[in-house]
Structure formats: structure tokens, C-alpha cells
Scaffold this motif. Structure first.
Motif, PDB file in Angstrom:
ATOM      1  N   ALA A   1      -3.246  -0.439   7.775  1.00 15.60           N
ATOM      2  CA  ALA A   1      -2.726   0.866   7.349  1.00 15.60           C
ATOM      3  C   ALA A   1      -3.199   1.970   8.285  1.00 15.60           C
ATOM      4  O   ALA A   1      -3.950   2.859   7.902  1.00 15.60           O
ATOM      5  N   LYS A   2      -2.761   1.893   9.530  1.00 12.88           N
ATOM      6  CA  LYS A   2      -3.039   2.933  10.508  1.00 12.88           C
ATOM      7  C   LYS A   2      -1.895   3.958  10.450  1.00 12.88           C
ATOM      8  O   LYS A   2      -0.806   3.661   9.957  1.00 12.88           O
ATOM      9  N   PRO A   3      -2.112   5.189  10.934  1.00 15.06           N
ATOM     10  CA  PRO A   3      -1.077   6.228  10.823  1.00 15.06           C
ATOM     11  C   PRO A   3       0.304   5.784  11.293  1.00 15.06           C
ATOM     12  O   PRO A   3       1.300   5.988  10.597  1.00 15.06           O
ATOM     13  N   GLY A   4       0.387   5.190  12.471  1.00 21.24           N
ATOM     14  CA  GLY A   4       1.687   4.766  12.977  1.00 21.24           C
ATOM     15  C   GLY A   4       2.372   3.770  12.068  1.00 21.24           C
ATOM     16  O   GLY A   4       3.590   3.837  11.847  1.00 21.24           O
ATOM     17  N   SER A   5       1.585   2.843  11.514  1.00 25.13           N
ATOM     18  CA  SER A   5       2.144   1.825  10.609  1.00 25.13           C
ATOM     19  C   SER A   5       2.627   2.445   9.308  1.00 25.13           C
ATOM     20  O   SER A   5       3.649   2.037   8.750  1.00 25.13           O
ATOM     21  N   ILE A   6       1.891   3.436   8.815  1.00 21.64           N
ATOM     22  CA  ILE A   6       2.262   4.100   7.564  1.00 21.64           C
ATOM     23  C   ILE A   6       3.583   4.850   7.722  1.00 21.64           C
ATOM     24  O   ILE A   6       4.505   4.698   6.917  1.00 21.64           O
TER      25      ILE A   6
ATOM     26  N   GLN B   1       0.218  12.766   2.941  1.00 24.71           N
ATOM     27  CA  GLN B   1      -0.410  12.541   1.635  1.00 24.71           C
ATOM     28  C   GLN B   1      -0.688  11.051   1.441  1.00 24.71           C
ATOM     29  O   GLN B   1      -1.766  10.659   0.971  1.00 24.71           O
ATOM     30  N   VAL B   2       0.294  10.213   1.795  1.00 28.09           N
ATOM     31  CA  VAL B   2       0.115   8.763   1.698  1.00 28.09           C
ATOM     32  C   VAL B   2      -1.024   8.322   2.611  1.00 28.09           C
ATOM     33  O   VAL B   2      -1.905   7.551   2.215  1.00 28.09           O
TER      34      VAL B   2
ATOM     35  N   LEU C   1       0.814  -1.210   0.000  1.00 33.88           N
ATOM     36  CA  LEU C   1       0.000   0.000   0.000  1.00 33.88           C
ATOM     37  C   LEU C   1       0.851   1.264   0.000  1.00 33.88           C
ATOM     38  O   LEU C   1       0.595   2.197  -0.761  1.00 33.88           O
ATOM     39  N   VAL C   2       1.862   1.286   0.849  1.00 34.67           N
ATOM     40  CA  VAL C   2       2.690   2.485   0.965  1.00 34.67           C
ATOM     41  C   VAL C   2       3.541   2.688  -0.287  1.00 34.67           C
ATOM     42  O   VAL C   2       3.626   3.809  -0.815  1.00 34.67           O
ATOM     43  N   LEU C   3       4.169   1.634  -0.774  1.00 39.75           N
ATOM     44  CA  LEU C   3       4.968   1.767  -1.997  1.00 39.75           C
ATOM     45  C   LEU C   3       4.104   2.198  -3.173  1.00 39.75           C
ATOM     46  O   LEU C   3       4.493   3.076  -3.962  1.00 39.75           O
ATOM     47  N   GLY C   4       2.924   1.612  -3.298  1.00 45.72           N
ATOM     48  CA  GLY C   4       2.032   1.963  -4.398  1.00 45.72           C
ATOM     49  C   GLY C   4       1.542   3.396  -4.308  1.00 45.72           C
ATOM     50  O   GLY C   4       1.442   4.097  -5.318  1.00 45.72           O
TER      51      GLY C   4
ATOM     52  N   TYR D   1      -3.730 -17.271  -3.036  1.00 42.50           N
ATOM     53  CA  TYR D   1      -5.123 -17.468  -2.649  1.00 42.50           C
ATOM     54  C   TYR D   1      -5.293 -17.622  -1.138  1.00 42.50           C
ATOM     55  O   TYR D   1      -6.411 -17.571  -0.628  1.00 42.50           O
ATOM     56  N   ASP D   2      -4.195 -17.825  -0.408  1.00 47.71           N
ATOM     57  CA  ASP D   2      -4.284 -18.127   1.016  1.00 47.71           C
ATOM     58  C   ASP D   2      -3.853 -16.946   1.893  1.00 47.71           C
ATOM     59  O   ASP D   2      -3.447 -17.131   3.032  1.00 47.71           O
ATOM     60  N   GLN D   3      -3.932 -15.738   1.354  1.00 49.09           N
ATOM     61  CA  GLN D   3      -3.566 -14.551   2.113  1.00 49.09           C
ATOM     62  C   GLN D   3      -4.799 -13.950   2.784  1.00 49.09           C
ATOM     63  O   GLN D   3      -5.936 -14.281   2.429  1.00 49.09           O
ATOM     64  N   LYS D   4      -4.572 -13.068   3.735  1.00 54.30           N
ATOM     65  CA  LYS D   4      -5.675 -12.347   4.340  1.00 54.30           C
ATOM     66  C   LYS D   4      -6.324 -11.430   3.294  1.00 54.30           C
ATOM     67  O   LYS D   4      -5.664 -10.999   2.351  1.00 54.30           O
ATOM     68  N   PRO D   5      -7.612 -11.111   3.475  1.00 57.58           N
ATOM     69  CA  PRO D   5      -8.309 -10.280   2.478  1.00 57.58           C
ATOM     70  C   PRO D   5      -7.654  -8.935   2.218  1.00 57.58           C
ATOM     71  O   PRO D   5      -7.778  -8.383   1.120  1.00 57.58           O
ATOM     72  N   ASP D   6      -6.953  -8.374   3.228  1.00 54.61           N
ATOM     73  CA  ASP D   6      -6.366  -7.053   3.016  1.00 54.61           C
ATOM     74  C   ASP D   6      -5.268  -7.083   1.964  1.00 54.61           C
ATOM     75  O   ASP D   6      -5.029  -6.091   1.274  1.00 54.61           O
ATOM     76  N   VAL D   7      -4.600  -8.221   1.812  1.00 54.52           N
ATOM     77  CA  VAL D   7      -3.523  -8.323   0.821  1.00 54.52           C
ATOM     78  C   VAL D   7      -4.101  -8.260  -0.590  1.00 54.52           C
ATOM     79  O   VAL D   7      -3.619  -7.518  -1.446  1.00 54.52           O
ATOM     80  N   LEU D   8      -5.149  -9.023  -0.841  1.00 52.48           N
ATOM     81  CA  LEU D   8      -5.796  -8.975  -2.156  1.00 52.48           C
ATOM     82  C   LEU D   8      -6.421  -7.603  -2.393  1.00 52.48           C
ATOM     83  O   LEU D   8      -6.334  -7.058  -3.497  1.00 52.48           O
ATOM     84  N   SER D   9      -7.037  -7.031  -1.361  1.00 50.56           N
ATOM     85  CA  SER D   9      -7.646  -5.705  -1.512  1.00 50.56           C
ATOM     86  C   SER D   9      -6.609  -4.670  -1.927  1.00 50.56           C
ATOM     87  O   SER D   9      -6.862  -3.829  -2.799  1.00 50.56           O
ATOM     88  N   ALA D  10      -5.433  -4.737  -1.308  1.00 56.46           N
ATOM     89  CA  ALA D  10      -4.357  -3.809  -1.667  1.00 56.46           C
ATOM     90  C   ALA D  10      -3.936  -4.005  -3.117  1.00 56.46           C
ATOM     91  O   ALA D  10      -3.735  -3.040  -3.860  1.00 56.46           O
ATOM     92  N   ALA D  11      -3.816  -5.263  -3.528  1.00 58.76           N
ATOM     93  CA  ALA D  11      -3.400  -5.557  -4.902  1.00 58.76           C
ATOM     94  C   ALA D  11      -4.423  -5.054  -5.914  1.00 58.76           C
ATOM     95  O   ALA D  11      -4.056  -4.543  -6.983  1.00 58.76           O
ATOM     96  N   LEU D  12      -5.698  -5.166  -5.593  1.00 61.33           N
ATOM     97  CA  LEU D  12      -6.731  -4.705  -6.520  1.00 61.33           C
ATOM     98  C   LEU D  12      -6.647  -3.192  -6.730  1.00 61.33           C
ATOM     99  O   LEU D  12      -6.963  -2.692  -7.807  1.00 61.33           O
ATOM    100  N   GLY D  13      -6.189  -2.490  -5.702  1.00 59.52           N
ATOM    101  CA  GLY D  13      -6.052  -1.042  -5.827  1.00 59.52           C
ATOM    102  C   GLY D  13      -4.975  -0.617  -6.809  1.00 59.52           C
ATOM    103  O   GLY D  13      -4.980   0.513  -7.289  1.00 59.52           O
ATOM    104  N   PHE D  14      -4.055  -1.542  -7.113  1.00 55.82           N
ATOM    105  CA  PHE D  14      -2.933  -1.207  -7.996  1.00 55.82           C
ATOM    106  C   PHE D  14      -2.844  -2.124  -9.218  1.00 55.82           C
ATOM    107  O   PHE D  14      -1.868  -2.051  -9.964  1.00 55.82           O
ATOM    108  N   VAL D  15      -3.842  -2.975  -9.418  1.00 58.85           N
ATOM    109  CA  VAL D  15      -3.757  -3.981 -10.487  1.00 58.85           C
ATOM    110  C   VAL D  15      -3.523  -3.351 -11.861  1.00 58.85           C
ATOM    111  O   VAL D  15      -2.853  -3.936 -12.720  1.00 58.85           O
TER     112      VAL D  15
END
Length: 213
Positions: A38-43, A22-23, A7-10, A95-109
């Protein structure tokens, strides 16, 4: 795999150069603070960590004439771009990742070419099908999961999740084959971030000590 690095790199990559707030604003606009870590501290931690790892360049920006601390703007490096694309490809096929991983990928597909995106999604379907076969062959009794009492609901959940995941992926494949979305090399991409200075209607409104940095 953690979604935060992707998410951050993208987010940095789509701006060219971006400061931490901005990120954060982009990711809150996507609702990523609700469906990922993706909470502020993590970002802010991820930005600093990946700068140390050579994936981002940190540019110190002079403070404004009206005062205030200097800001740090981040720019993705070649190493960071390679890491970003690797994470993106892995996230679309795993296919065996948590939903947030696929969700992040869809944002940058759409940062990939259309043909490559289709190939990766088809690989995802094959992986789901292989996993489903393994589950039903090794864990589900011949007479069905009901033979295991309520424990059989675990198997029902696995199989249902696999079937729904494969069905959704096939639908996405068909939409992309039908010409949906603008992929890399096809023209001006869809802009999925807010213009500088525009108010974010999905902002949490929660401040963080590093928002000004």
C-alpha cells in the motif's frame, strides 16, 4: 491475492466517501505501507482502476475558493461492496497467503457478524491442519527432516509456521467468543481512523503528485 484492493475498498467504505489522500492517510496510520504494497502510487492506481471497473464512483469536487486543483472523492458501489466482502472472507480463510493479506483482513474483520467471523476463522484452522498433515505425510521422512540435511530446515519451517499460525488463530477465536470487539450489528464500531484534519503521527511525510487530487 493482493492486499491493496481489500485495503483500498475497505478504507473508502468506512468513510462513505473519501478522497485519495484520505485513504492513503488511513493506511499509513495502520502502518500498511510497512507490511503491505500500500504505497502511494499503488493506492492511487487502485482507486482509479476500481472506478473504471465499477467498484467505486469517482465524484469530482470543485476546487476550494482559495485555489488549488479539484479533488476526486470515491464512493463504493454495490459491486465494490460485494468484491470487498468476497476478498475479506477469502483473506480470513486462506492459510497460504502472504501475511499482508491476513493483516488487511484483520483490519476489517468487524465488518462481518461475530458468528460469521468465527466460522471463517475456524475454517482457517482446518485448512492449516490439513495442509500440515499433507506436508508431514508427503515431504517429511519417517525418521524426521534431519535425514535431508540442511534442506530439512525447510520442512521444519513449514511445520513450525503451520503450528504457530493455527495457535494464533485459535487464540483469536477464543477472544472473539469471549466477547472481544464490536462486530457488525452489535452497536457503534471502534473507529480505527483519524478524524478529518488530525495529524497522523505515523505518516511517512513523503509527498506524491496525486496527494492533492
Amino acid at each position: 491475492m493482493s492486499a491493496i484492493r481489500l485495503l483500498v475498498l475497505g478504507a473508502v467504505r468506512q468513510h462513505g466517501r473519501a478522497h485519495g489522500y484520505q485513504v492513503r492517510n488511513d493506511l499509513e496510520y495502520w502502518g500498511a505501507h510497512e507490511w503491505s504494497n500500500a504505497k502511494p502510487g499503488s493506492i492511487y492506481h487502485a482507486l482509479k482502476q476500481m472506478a473504471k471497473q465499477g467498484m467505486l464512483i469517482a465524484h469530482e469536487i470543485a476546487p476550494s475558493t482559495v485555489g488549488g486543483p479539484p479533488r476526486t472523492e470515491y464512493e463504493i458501489t454495490e459491486k465494490g461492496t460485494q468484491e470487498y466482502l468476497t476478498l475479506l472472507r477469502e483473506s480470513l480463510t486462506s492459510y497460504d497467503q502472504k501475511p499482508d493479506v491476513l493483516s488487511a483482513a484483520l483490519g476489517f474483520v468487524v465488518d462481518l457478524g461475530r458468528d460469521e467471523a468465527l466460522e471463517l476463522l475456524e475454517e482457517r484452522v482446518r485448512g492449516i491442519e490439513e495442509w500440515r498433515t499433507a506436508v508431514t505425510e508427503h515431504y517429511v521422512p519417517d525418521d524426521g527432516p534431519g535425514q535431508l540435511g540442511h534442506i530439512g530446515e525447510i520442512m521444519n519451517f513449514w511445520v513450525h509456521s503451520a503450528d504457530s499460525g493455527a495457535e494464533w488463530t485459535r487464540g483469536l477465536i477464543q477472544r472473539i467468543k469471549g466477547g472481544a470487539y464490536t462486530f457488525a450489528g452489535e452497536g457503534e464500531p471502534f473507529v480505527g481512523v483519524l478524524p478529518e484534519g488530525e495529524e497522523n503521527p505515523y505518516s511517512t511525510g513523503v509527498t506524491h503528485p496525486e496527494d492533492a487530487g
